[in-house]
Design an enzyme around this catalytic site. Structure first.
Site, short mmCIF file in Angstrom:
data_model
loop_
_atom_site.label_atom_id
_atom_site.label_comp_id
_atom_site.label_asym_id
_atom_site.label_seq_id
_atom_site.Cartn_x
_atom_site.Cartn_y
_atom_site.Cartn_z
CD GLU A 141 -4.43 -2.27 -3.52
OE1 GLU A 141 -4.07 -3.46 -3.45
OE2 GLU A 141 -5.14 -1.73 -2.65
CD GLU A 238 -7.26 -4.30 1.39
OE1 GLU A 238 -7.12 -3.23 0.80
OE2 GLU A 238 -6.64 -5.34 1.07
O1 LIG Z 1 -2.70 -4.30 0.62
C1 LIG Z 1 -3.73 -3.95 0.03
O2 LIG Z 1 -4.31 -2.83 0.19
C2 LIG Z 1 -4.37 -4.86 -0.93
O3 LIG Z 1 -5.49 -4.58 -1.31
C3 LIG Z 1 -3.62 -6.05 -1.49
O4 LIG Z 1 -4.51 -6.80 -2.27
C4 LIG Z 1 -3.00 -6.97 -0.48
O5 LIG Z 1 -1.78 -6.49 -0.08
MG LIG Z 2 -6.02 -2.59 -0.93
#
Ligand SMILES: O=C(O)C(=O)[C@H](O)CO
Ligand SMILES: [Mg+2]
Length: 260
Positions: A141, A238
């Protein structure tokens, strides 16, 4: 219709971690994700999933000393032993929870440093080989510099090219829309271009990283785009709730209870 996973590292934090599984299920989520399960036993995590009929959508491989600012090992040539140990630590959690994708974090390193790039490619190949027999994907990511200064993987096209060069079936992209908007913009076109390698999606408002119901991005359009593009994975919520988690779930109401 997108299937959302509550991120228990950021959401429902009115509750102790293990109780967040129950709270997420009560709010209509059928899946969860989080950063790290390692403060708890695999059995305790699995029991919360079972009793709430929740699917584990994703979690991260051990990042090192998170509180001290470590963000993973994969791009650190000096941390290969720690990287290998992180895989062994994570495997019991993956098997107990039934998760089908884990996030390999790159760490603080310079993407222009050839040694870091070589280390990251090796780590990614080793992790993919380690989890492949278990049917588990490894996702990487790109993270924006405002949130994670110095993070090695800070560009979606670099990540795309690396995944395509490696050409390993269980290495995929974790497409966090929040980071894409901050790093590059042009989110819908990048989704369309990169969807064949996307293994997980995450969402949040930009710039505040709150509920996906305001600010720069048009998420109702993007949710329809996920469907138009045939995305059948999970969408990780998230984000940091502006107030009490349940008070901010209006965006989620049309999708509560979705299991397919
Ligand atoms: O920060 C993010 O967007 C994440 O998904 C990572 O897993 C954690 O930093
Ligand atoms: Mg993330």
């Amino acid at each position: 219709m997108p299937r959302f996973a509550a991120n228990l590292s950021l959401m429902f934090n009115e509750n102790a971690f293990l109780d967040r599984f129950d709270a997420a299920a009560a709010a209509g989520f059928t899946a969860v994700e989080f950063l790290f399960p390692y403060d708890h036993s695999p059995e305790d995590i699995a029991e919360r999933l079972r009793r709430n009929n929740l699917v584990q959508a994703l979690f991260n491989l051990p990042p090192g000393d998170w509180a001290a600012g470590e963000k993973g090992f994969a791009a650190r040539p000096d941390k290969f032993e720690e990287l290998q140990q992180s895989l062994r630590i994570a495997l019991p959690y993956a098997l107990a929870t039934g998760v089908k994708r884990v996030h390999l974090m790159a760490g603080i390193a310079d993407r222009n440093d050839v040694a870091a790039v070589v280390a990251f490619r090796r780590s990614l190949a080793v992790a993919a080989h380690f989890f492949a027999p278990h049917g588990i994907d490894v996702v990487i990511e790109p993270l924006n510099k405002r949130d994670v200064a110095g993070y090695f993987l800070d560009d979606f096209e670099f990540a795309r090219d690396l995944i395509r060069e490696l050409d390993v079936p269980n290495v995929k992209l974790q497409f966090d829309v929040y980071h894409c908007q901050i790093l590059h913009g042009d989110v819908a076109m990048r989704l369309r271009e990169m969807m064949p390698i996307v293994g997980h999606i995450q969402i949040a408002s930009v710039p505040s990283r709150n509920e996906p119901d305001s600010e720069e991005l048009n998420y109702p359009f993007l949710f329809e785009e996920f469907d138009r593009l045939g995305y059948a994975g999970f969408v990780g919520a998230e984000y940091r709730p502006r107030g009490a988690t349940v008070d901010g779930l209006g965006w989620f109401a049309p999708y509560a209870g979705t299991r397919t």
